[in-house]
Design a protein around this motif. Sequence first.
Motif, short mmCIF file in Angstrom:
data_model
loop_
_atom_site.label_atom_id
_atom_site.label_comp_id
_atom_site.label_asym_id
_atom_site.label_seq_id
_atom_site.Cartn_x
_atom_site.Cartn_y
_atom_site.Cartn_z
N LEU A 65 50.83 42.14 96.77
CA LEU A 65 50.59 43.48 97.30
C LEU A 65 49.90 43.33 98.65
N VAL A 66 50.58 43.71 99.69
CA VAL A 66 50.09 43.50 101.06
C VAL A 66 48.79 44.26 101.30
N GLY A 67 47.79 43.55 101.79
CA GLY A 67 46.52 44.16 102.15
C GLY A 67 45.50 44.22 101.04
N ALA A 68 45.89 43.86 99.83
CA ALA A 68 44.95 43.94 98.70
C ALA A 68 43.91 42.83 98.78
N GLU A 122 49.11 54.74 89.53
CA GLU A 122 50.08 55.56 90.27
C GLU A 122 49.37 56.75 90.92
N ASP A 123 49.87 57.15 92.08
CA ASP A 123 49.40 58.36 92.78
C ASP A 123 47.90 58.36 93.05
N ILE A 124 47.36 57.18 93.30
CA ILE A 124 45.92 57.06 93.53
C ILE A 124 45.57 57.20 95.02
N GLY A 125 46.60 57.20 95.88
CA GLY A 125 46.35 57.36 97.31
C GLY A 125 46.37 56.07 98.09
N GLY A 126 47.19 55.12 97.65
CA GLY A 126 47.28 53.84 98.37
C GLY A 126 46.06 52.98 98.13
N LEU A 127 45.94 51.92 98.91
CA LEU A 127 44.83 50.98 98.73
C LEU A 127 43.47 51.63 98.94
N ASP A 128 43.38 52.52 99.92
CA ASP A 128 42.09 53.20 100.15
C ASP A 128 41.68 54.00 98.92
N GLY A 129 42.62 54.71 98.34
CA GLY A 129 42.34 55.48 97.15
C GLY A 129 41.99 54.60 95.96
N TYR A 174 40.59 51.53 96.09
CA TYR A 174 39.26 50.98 96.27
C TYR A 174 38.18 52.02 95.99
N TYR A 175 38.46 53.25 96.38
CA TYR A 175 37.50 54.33 96.12
C TYR A 175 37.36 54.55 94.61
N ILE A 209 34.34 53.98 89.28
CA ILE A 209 34.21 53.53 87.89
C ILE A 209 33.19 52.39 87.76
N ALA A 210 32.91 51.71 88.87
CA ALA A 210 31.90 50.65 88.83
C ALA A 210 30.49 51.21 88.90
N HIS A 211 30.36 52.46 89.36
CA HIS A 211 29.03 53.07 89.50
C HIS A 211 29.04 54.47 88.89
N PRO A 212 29.31 54.57 87.59
CA PRO A 212 29.42 55.89 86.95
C PRO A 212 28.12 56.68 86.94
N ASP A 213 27.00 56.00 87.10
CA ASP A 213 25.70 56.69 87.07
C ASP A 213 25.19 57.06 88.46
N SER A 214 25.98 56.75 89.48
CA SER A 214 25.56 57.07 90.84
C SER A 214 25.45 58.59 91.03
N GLU A 215 24.41 59.03 91.71
CA GLU A 215 24.21 60.46 91.96
C GLU A 215 25.41 61.05 92.70
#
Length: 205
Positions: free
Chosen positions: A27-30, A148-155, A157-158, A163-169
């Motif tokens: 996957l290019v750019g990953a 699917e439909d996550i918005g490309g690589l930027d989406g 990563y976001y 999901i890595a910081h579910p408790d973040s304000e």
Amino acid sequence: MVKSSAVKNSLAMPQGSKAVYELKISLVGAKPAIWRRFRVSNQISLARLHDVVQQVMGWEDCHLHSFRVQDQLFSDAETSLEMEWFADESKVLLGDVLQQPKEKMHYEYDFGDGWEHLIVLEKVLPTSTLSGQAVAEVVKGEGACPLEDIGGLDGWYYFLDVIAHPDSEEYQDEEHQQMCEWVTADFNPRFYDVKAVNKVLGRGF
């Protein structure tokens, strides 16, 4: 547009040259890299290779796609009828467009999110290399397929950050909390289940 028959005539391997190709798709750019190394007959059509790629990568085959080999574009029969710059991928074999190690082609999935993949021919192997009746076989891979439909690589990563910081304000609103429900609690973005994919491929999916 150069018709697929012209591509076949100019690039075809000698008649009867059946082989198994070991391909690497990335996957290019990953970053970290998302890639798979798999084996498949060089006698399958690009249309069937599309099916294999969907299974190997983990996509759901619900968007348009295309192959690009040098300056030639291929897609499914319906798309090639609607858009004249695409040749019909069902009329071209993998062995027509890739023949020697290090040769490559590009595969795009979902023209909206724009998932670009690089496919490189790494090895040409005997036909006996592919086990049993399997259409294809994964040798190794890394990284979970993006949603699917996550918005490309930027989406993607976001989403991983959410999901890595579910408790973040920053992520306590309903929209972000729903994101955390899109995958199981033990989801690992670096995990790729080779055995599970090969089981599907072995059934011909």
